[in-house]
Design a protein around this motif. Structure first.
Motif, PDB file in Angstrom:
ATOM      1  N   UNK A 196       7.266 -24.194  -3.085  1.00  0.00           N
ATOM      2  CA  UNK A 196       5.839 -23.880  -3.133  1.00  0.00           C
ATOM      3  C   UNK A 196       5.177 -24.110  -1.773  1.00  0.00           C
ATOM      4  N   UNK A 197       5.503 -25.243  -1.133  1.00  0.00           N
ATOM      5  CA  UNK A 197       4.913 -25.505   0.180  1.00  0.00           C
ATOM      6  C   UNK A 197       5.342 -24.440   1.186  1.00  0.00           C
ATOM      7  N   UNK A 198       6.584 -23.995   1.080  1.00  0.00           N
ATOM      8  CA  UNK A 198       7.054 -22.933   1.981  1.00  0.00           C
ATOM      9  C   UNK A 198       6.245 -21.658   1.759  1.00  0.00           C
ATOM     10  N   UNK A 199       6.024 -21.322   0.464  1.00  0.00           N
ATOM     11  CA  UNK A 199       5.239 -20.105   0.150  1.00  0.00           C
ATOM     12  C   UNK A 199       3.800 -20.242   0.637  1.00  0.00           C
ATOM     13  N   UNK A 200       3.202 -21.389   0.424  1.00  0.00           N
ATOM     14  CA  UNK A 200       1.797 -21.552   0.812  1.00  0.00           C
ATOM     15  C   UNK A 200       1.638 -21.545   2.332  1.00  0.00           C
ATOM     16  N   UNK A 201       2.580 -22.149   3.040  1.00  0.00           N
ATOM     17  CA  UNK A 201       2.470 -22.163   4.504  1.00  0.00           C
ATOM     18  C   UNK A 201       2.706 -20.770   5.081  1.00  0.00           C
ATOM     19  N   UNK A 202       3.641 -20.013   4.502  1.00  0.00           N
ATOM     20  CA  UNK A 202       3.860 -18.625   4.944  1.00  0.00           C
ATOM     21  C   UNK A 202       2.605 -17.789   4.709  1.00  0.00           C
ATOM     22  N   UNK A 203       2.010 -17.969   3.518  1.00  0.00           N
ATOM     23  CA  UNK A 203       0.772 -17.225   3.210  1.00  0.00           C
ATOM     24  C   UNK A 203      -0.325 -17.591   4.203  1.00  0.00           C
ATOM     25  N   UNK A 204      -0.428 -18.875   4.514  1.00  0.00           N
ATOM     26  CA  UNK A 204      -1.444 -19.351   5.455  1.00  0.00           C
ATOM     27  C   UNK A 204      -1.214 -18.772   6.850  1.00  0.00           C
ATOM     28  N   UNK A 205       0.063 -18.758   7.255  1.00  0.00           N
ATOM     29  CA  UNK A 205       0.372 -18.277   8.607  1.00  0.00           C
ATOM     30  C   UNK A 205       0.146 -16.773   8.760  1.00  0.00           C
ATOM     31  N   UNK A 206       0.350 -16.002   7.672  1.00  0.00           N
ATOM     32  CA  UNK A 206       0.210 -14.552   7.755  1.00  0.00           C
ATOM     33  C   UNK A 206      -1.185 -14.073   7.398  1.00  0.00           C
ATOM     34  N   UNK A 207      -2.122 -14.993   7.171  1.00  0.00           N
ATOM     35  CA  UNK A 207      -3.490 -14.592   6.828  1.00  0.00           C
ATOM     36  C   UNK A 207      -4.395 -14.774   8.035  1.00  0.00           C
ATOM     37  N   UNK A 208      -5.409 -13.949   8.085  1.00  0.00           N
ATOM     38  CA  UNK A 208      -6.355 -14.001   9.204  1.00  0.00           C
ATOM     39  C   UNK A 208      -7.753 -14.244   8.675  1.00  0.00           C
TER      40      UNK A 208
ATOM     41  N   UNK B 200       2.921 -40.810  -1.419  1.00  0.00           N
ATOM     42  CA  UNK B 200       3.154 -40.731   0.022  1.00  0.00           C
ATOM     43  C   UNK B 200       4.609 -40.412   0.332  1.00  0.00           C
ATOM     44  N   UNK B 201       5.539 -41.058  -0.420  1.00  0.00           N
ATOM     45  CA  UNK B 201       6.950 -40.840  -0.108  1.00  0.00           C
ATOM     46  C   UNK B 201       7.393 -39.414  -0.447  1.00  0.00           C
ATOM     47  N   UNK B 202       6.689 -38.756  -1.390  1.00  0.00           N
ATOM     48  CA  UNK B 202       7.033 -37.375  -1.722  1.00  0.00           C
ATOM     49  C   UNK B 202       6.470 -36.399  -0.692  1.00  0.00           C
ATOM     50  N   UNK B 203       5.296 -36.700  -0.155  1.00  0.00           N
ATOM     51  CA  UNK B 203       4.613 -35.765   0.748  1.00  0.00           C
ATOM     52  C   UNK B 203       5.038 -35.943   2.216  1.00  0.00           C
ATOM     53  N   UNK B 204       5.472 -37.144   2.579  1.00  0.00           N
ATOM     54  CA  UNK B 204       5.743 -37.439   3.985  1.00  0.00           C
ATOM     55  C   UNK B 204       6.770 -36.489   4.622  1.00  0.00           C
ATOM     56  N   UNK B 205       7.879 -36.098   3.948  1.00  0.00           N
ATOM     57  CA  UNK B 205       8.845 -35.197   4.604  1.00  0.00           C
ATOM     58  C   UNK B 205       8.259 -33.839   5.012  1.00  0.00           C
ATOM     59  N   UNK B 206       7.187 -33.416   4.363  1.00  0.00           N
ATOM     60  CA  UNK B 206       6.622 -32.093   4.636  1.00  0.00           C
ATOM     61  C   UNK B 206       5.368 -32.175   5.506  1.00  0.00           C
TER      62      UNK B 206
ATOM     63  N   UNK C 274       3.472 -29.076   7.742  1.00  0.00           N
ATOM     64  CA  UNK C 274       2.139 -28.600   7.337  1.00  0.00           C
ATOM     65  C   UNK C 274       1.167 -28.734   8.498  1.00  0.00           C
ATOM     66  N   UNK C 275       1.249 -29.850   9.219  1.00  0.00           N
ATOM     67  CA  UNK C 275       0.339 -30.059  10.345  1.00  0.00           C
ATOM     68  C   UNK C 275       0.541 -28.997  11.429  1.00  0.00           C
ATOM     69  N   UNK C 276       1.796 -28.676  11.710  1.00  0.00           N
ATOM     70  CA  UNK C 276       2.081 -27.650  12.723  1.00  0.00           C
ATOM     71  C   UNK C 276       1.528 -26.293  12.291  1.00  0.00           C
ATOM     72  N   UNK C 277       1.721 -25.943  11.011  1.00  0.00           N
ATOM     73  CA  UNK C 277       1.205 -24.658  10.516  1.00  0.00           C
ATOM     74  C   UNK C 277      -0.318 -24.627  10.578  1.00  0.00           C
ATOM     75  N   UNK C 278      -0.928 -25.734  10.210  1.00  0.00           N
ATOM     76  CA  UNK C 278      -2.392 -25.813  10.235  1.00  0.00           C
ATOM     77  C   UNK C 278      -2.907 -25.657  11.664  1.00  0.00           C
ATOM     78  N   UNK C 279      -2.202 -26.282  12.600  1.00  0.00           N
ATOM     79  CA  UNK C 279      -2.603 -26.168  14.008  1.00  0.00           C
ATOM     80  C   UNK C 279      -2.509 -24.723  14.481  1.00  0.00           C
TER      81      UNK C 279
END
Length: 1137
Positions: free
Chosen positions: A237-249, A275-281, A285-290
């Protein structure tokens, strides 16, 4: 150009912000709304919601309803908490429409629109928890999505609310894969797992243009962080959401919408996820957001969401700061060895030298340590051992015990373990923990502990999945089912015992912990539970449990002895029933030693003098239960001396009931009577249907003699005992027994307060009638027949007039209640067997007496009388003969309508009962009952009975014939109850109300109307020489009301009032003067205009509580002014003349 929300959808707008003037107007409206104190439109809202099925099809009506609801809700924007007490019923009303399969789509959409309006005001977080969220709700909510069109902008509220509803159903503790096995499929159809269906719905709605996008983000936050989902779906899901975010303008509308949805979902996940579940990603996410360069966007909402996500990413990167004030957090900062030392120290609290507070604190500490993963698996064996002890911790303190807090905390530990450990780590302890939790959930005395154990069991079933038969047990022993302790012990326990893993632990727990419990109710329930569980493992019960119980009957501890004897009784009878199914005696299961031990219980208690004192009450009750069950089990004791011992105990118990404490007297009496019935039926029958000569010659005469005992409780006991005798013992003695019981029902000066004895003798007469049966031409000494039935009816009907009162209140009501029940039972018996024995005058008297009770003032007895009346009226197999006015009664009380009437409520009962005034046969008795109600003290009874009476009077006020008939009956009631203060005082109050409300205006046109003349005569007779202040005051009001009648009678009424103005009691003189003053003002033709002022002056200015000679002078002056003869003093006769 900014992105705005309008009517649930996202739109771009170039409109300027609201003007300052508009803001001021809005501020004024909000400030004025802040003065609200409660949700005052509750009734209107209920009506509005209930009208939706009728208006949804008409556009205009639908829009009016919707707009009105918006106005009501918007009023509470500033104080939405005022809606909280009403949210649940509003939601339930609307969801009922949604879940009704007959509801049309338009109605469903309208219901969801109303739900959204409420949510908009109160906020979805508060509203969310009210949605149904059981396992059974997941599939229906998913199915509702199939008919939804994401592009339909008219129904977006439906999709918004459905997504919120689905999000809360995701909180169920069961793995979603378990639900897939129950999904139905059509041939050729591909089954999509529920997990995939929810994810597809969430992803599809994260990119829509309306407000459903916000709800989809909430759904994602609840769904993705589930333990079973995060392992399989979180990364994809995170992969799908980050791809969607990256390809949207953010330069296009579609891109803004897609980025908004993705950012909301990510922010929610990083807020609610561990925290332990979210930390690996987090770094990805931060790089994509940037890379999205959100600071360059002119969309404020996107920049805000970007900042929110960055903040939550930052918190994820930071290590958690440990608070120093909780043991779990302290241990989390220690090295492994030292943390394990902390656990060891906590385990030291679990010593029986420690108090319950130490055990409680230790359990809470273990729960916190386990929840944080600080209890190493190597310690589990020690921990589980002490927790199993804590689950049954119960320390006796005086007459009660402590330990509920410990058991509740132990359940919390089990709940925490379900979340802390992997299934394979807890596998060695599953059997012990599951049995202990089941036992706590159904056998704990405290309801909070039962519910805590049920919740812990549910958590383990959902997260561990290793508890045997977990789902089956949960569906039966859920949070609500374990709330009723009787249901737990007697019903749920039987179901769970059907699973062999739990059967023996449950039985062992009852024997070791519950039959010796300090609470007598728990001991009795435990014995009955053992009875119910015996069929599951009869051999184990007979060979292991029963010998233990027999040993416990000799225990020096009273509670242990009591519970053991009860359990022996119940288990023996259960084994007998099991053996009889295969035509075997009870000795098939019980060996000779066990039978001998059962026989010796009574003698051992007798030899040790354990039937005496306070403990003797418990022993007598327990042994009576033992006698009953051993007799029913047909133990081979016929002709044995133990039977004489049992008979002595029953007789002695009935004879000494007056020495028993009042709170247990009834229970002991019932136990002794039940024991006698079973004993006689099994051991006193020599030949089929024939009693032994000796017992027949001795038992009944002895019992009849005891009916004359000066102790009321002894009469109660032996009356009930005679009623319980089997038919073969009564044969040949029926007339003698009935005569003895009828004597007890009669009231004499020495036993007028023996209401309980009269009640029990009535019940005994009724029971005997049922036992011997009816035969019209049969012998009167063997069956009920035409020669003895009238005497029984006479005794029962005479008791309908028992109005005895003492310090306990209207104790005669107990007698009347028993008489009504007995009359009903006897009449129904005759109707079914020999209807010719029901004579017309008897049936009429029965119905009239019951109707009178149904119109009286005590709610409970009025309701009982109404039920008896309607049972007799509506009985149709066959119908009761000779019921007066049957056709009219069936139209007044249709079977379908009266079934829903609450006869305890005066507001519902009296409007129906007063209709009987229109039937001549019932009028006298109903008026007699109404007089007591209208003139009573209870506000609600007085108000509703008076209103109902006035409604009836309004209907006959213009009908001279009906009014004459009514008034004649009223005077007849008065005449028959002269000087009977129970009726006459209340009747005077009712007459005052009738006169004051002009119910007899039609009589005032005729001079010296007979009604007024007779009423004056009765009033004079009632108050003659009376010193009852209440009665005199009531009569003053009636006399003042009677001046409205014309003719000579008015002068006579005034004379009576002037006599009361000279009464020896000052309070009566003052009351009379006050009411005469009001009377003169009310009836203007009473006093000539030229003397009116003087009359009023005398009445108001005279000190009527002054000396009698002064008062009488003023009274005589009034007589002269009104032309009434002066009262003459009658000289007292000289002594001895």
């Amino acid at each position: 150009m900014v992105l705005m929300e309008a009517h649930g959808g996202m739109v771009l707008s170039d409109e300027p912000a609201a003007s300052t003037a508009e803001e001021e107007v809005e501020d004024d409206a909000l400030s004025s709304g802040a003065a609200l104190e409660a949700f005052s439109e509750s009734a209107e809202t209920r009506a509005l919601l209930s009208s939706l099925p009728g208006v949804h099809g008409e556009r205009a009506a639908r829009e009016v309803a919707e707009e009105r609801f918006r106005v009501i809700m918007d009023k509470y924007q500033e104080q939405p908490h005022l809606l909280d007490p009403h949210l649940e019923w509003m939601m339930n009303s609307l969801l009922d429409l949604v879940q009704d399969e007959k509801s049309l789509p338009a109605l469903v959409h309208l219901a969801f629109k109303f739900l959204y309006i409420i949510t908009k005001v109160r906020g979805y977080k508060v509203f969310l928890r009210l949605f149904p969220h059981e396992v059974a709700d997941v599939q229906p909510v998913l199915d509702m999505f199939t008919g939804q069109n994401p592009k339909d902008h008219e129904t977006w509220e439906t999709r918004y609310m459905l997504l919120l509803w689905l999000s809360v159903t995701c909180l169920i503790p069961f793995d979603f894969s378990r639900l897939d096995g129950n999904l139905p499929t059509q041939p050729g159809e591909t089954r999509i797992p529920i997990m995939d269906r929810i994810l597809q719905i969430a992803e599809s709605y994260l990119v829509v243009s309306d407000k459903a996008r916000d709800a989809a983000a909430v759904l994602v936050s609840k769904f993705i962080i589930r333990p079973d989902v995060k392992q399989r779906k979180m990364a994809s899901f995170l992969d799908w959401s980050l791809c969607t975010l990256a390809h949207s303008s953010f330069q296009t509308i579609e891109g803004v919408i897609a980025m908004d949805g993705m950012l909301q979902a990510l922010a929610q996940i990083f807020k609610h996820g561990k925290r332990e579940d979210c930390l690996p990603y987090a770094n990805t996410v931060l790089q994509c957001l940037d890379g999205c360069r959100l600071p360059e966007s002119n969309q404020t909402l996107l920049r805000k969401l970007g900042v929110k996500l960055v903040q939550r990413l930052g918190l994820t990167f930071l290590k958690p700061k440990v608070a120093t004030w909780r043991i779990g957090r302290m241990a989390g900062r220690l090295p492994r060895e030292l943390a394990d030392d902390v656990v060891g120290s906590v385990l030291d609290c679990f010593s029986f030298q420690e108090t319950d507070k130490a055990w409680h604190g230790g359990c809470l500490a273990l729960a916190e340590l386990g929840r944080r993963g600080l209890l190493l698996p190597s310690r589990l064996s020690e921990v589980v051992t002490v927790i199993l002890k804590a689950l049954t911790y119960d320390e006796k303190r005086g007459a009660c015990s402590v330990g509920a807090n410990v058991r509740d905390a132990a359940c919390y530990v089990c709940w925490a373990f379900a979340r802390a450990y992997e299934p394979q780590e807890l596998t060695p302890f599953v059997t012990a923990i599951s049995s202990a939790l089941v036992i706590a959930a159904i056998f704990d005395r405290n309801v909070n502990c039962r519910r805590a154990a049920s919740a812990a069991f549910q958590e383990n079933v959902g997260r561990q999945g290793t508890f045997p038969h977990g789902i089956d047990i949960l569906t039966t022993a859920d949070y609500f089912a374990v709330g009723n302790i009787s249901n737990c012990f007697l019903v749920i326990s039987v179901f769970i015992a059907g699973f062999q893993e739990y059967t023996k632990p449950m039985i062992d727990h009852l024997v070791s912990m519950k039959i010796n419990h300090w609470d007598g109710a728990i001991r009795e329930l435990s014995a009955k539970a053992l009875h119910n569980l015996t069929p599951q493992v009869p051999e184990y019960i007979a060979t292991h449990v029963f010998p233990t119980l027999l040993l416990m009957t000799l225990s020096p501890d009273l509670h242990t002895r009591h519970g053991a004897i009860l359990s022996c009784a119940e288990v023996t009878y259960a084994l007998y029933k099991l053996a009889s199914q295969s035509n075997r005696p009870v000795t098939y299961y019980l060996d000779e030693k066990a039978v001998q031990s059962l026989k010796e219980i009574h003698q051992q208690l007798c030899d040790r003098h354990l039937y005496r004192g306070l403990g003797g009450e418990l022993m007598r009750q327990a042994v009576c239960v033992l006698i009953e069950n051993l007799s029913l089990s047909r133990m081979p004791f016929k002709g044995d001396t133990v039977i004489d011992g049992w008979q002595w105990l029953i007789n002695d118990t009935l004879r000494s009931l007056h020495l028993v404490s009042s709170h247990s007297r009834q229970q002991i009496k019932e136990a002794a009577v039940s024991a006698l019935a079973a004993l006689c039926s099994e051991y006193y029958m020599e030949e089929p249907g024939e009693a032994g000569f000796t017992i027949e010659r001795e038992l009944i005469p002895e019992y009849l003699a005891e009916l004359q005992c000066p102790e009321e409780m002894t009469r109660c006991g032996f009356s009930s005992a005679l009623g319980a005798l089997p038919g073969f013992l009564l044969r040949g003695h029926l007339q003698q027994v009935l005569a003895g019981l009828r004597t007890v029902t009669c009231t004499s000066p020495k036993d007028v307060s023996f209401a309980e004895a009269r009640r029990d003798s009535l019940k005994a007469i009724s029971r005997i009638c049922q036992t011997v049966g009816v035969k019209a031409e049969g012998p009167p000494d063997e069956v009920m027949c035409k020669e003895n039935i009238s005497e029984v009816y006479t005794a029962l009907l005479d008791c309908m007039n028992d109005y005895t009162t003492d310090s306990r209140g209207d104790v005669g009501a107990w007698v009347r209640e028993a008489a009504m029940t007995s009359l009903m039972d006897l009449t129904l018996l005759l109707a079914q067997t020999e209807p010719v024995l029901i004579e017309a005058h008897i049936c009429e008297r029965v119905m009239c007496c019951v109707a009178q009770q149904a119109s009286e003032k005590i709610d409970r007895f009025r309701a009982h009388a109404a039920r008896v009346f309607l049972t007799l009226l509506h009985f149709d197999s066959p119908p009761i003969p000779h019921v007066p006015h049957r056709r009219e009664l069936e139209s007044l009380f249709p079977r379908s309508d009266v079934a829903s009437v609450n006869w305890n409520a005066p507001s519902q009962a009296f409007p129906l009962i007063t209709q009987l005034l229109g039937l001549p046969t019932y009028r006298y008795h109903v008026l007699l009952g109404l007089a007591v109600s209208v003139g009573g003290l209870t506000e609600s009874t007085v108000r509703h009975s008076t209103q109902s009476l006035f409604e009836y009077m309004k209907g006959i006020q213009k009908d001279a014939q009906a009014l004459v008939s009514f008034s004649g009956t009223l005077l007849k009631v008065f005449e028959d109850n002269l000087l009977n203060d129970r009726v006459s005082v209340s009747l005077l109050k009712m007459l005052d109300q009738l006169l004051a409300n002009g119910c007899f205006d039609i009589f005032t046109a005729e001079e010296n109307h007979p009604f007024c003349v007779k009423l004056l005569t009765l009033c004079k007779e009632e108050i003659r020489k009376s010193k009852d202040i209440q009665k005199l005051r009531s009569s003053i009001a009636v006399l003042c009301g009677m001046v409205q009648f014309s003719g000579d009678v008015r002068k006579k009424v005034l004379l009576q009032l002037f006599l009361l103005l000279g009464h020896p009691f000052p309070v009566i003189r003052k009351t009379t003067a006050s009411q005469v003053y009001e009377m003169v003002l009310t009836y203007s033709d009473l006093v000539d205009a030229d003397v009116l002022d003087e009359v009023m002056s005398v009445l108001s200015d005279t000190a009527w509580d002054a000396e009698l000679p002064v008062v009488r002078g003023q009274r005589n002056h009034l007589c002269d002014l009104l032309g009434v003869p002066r009262p003459q003093l009658v000289p007292k006769p000289a002594p001895g003349s």
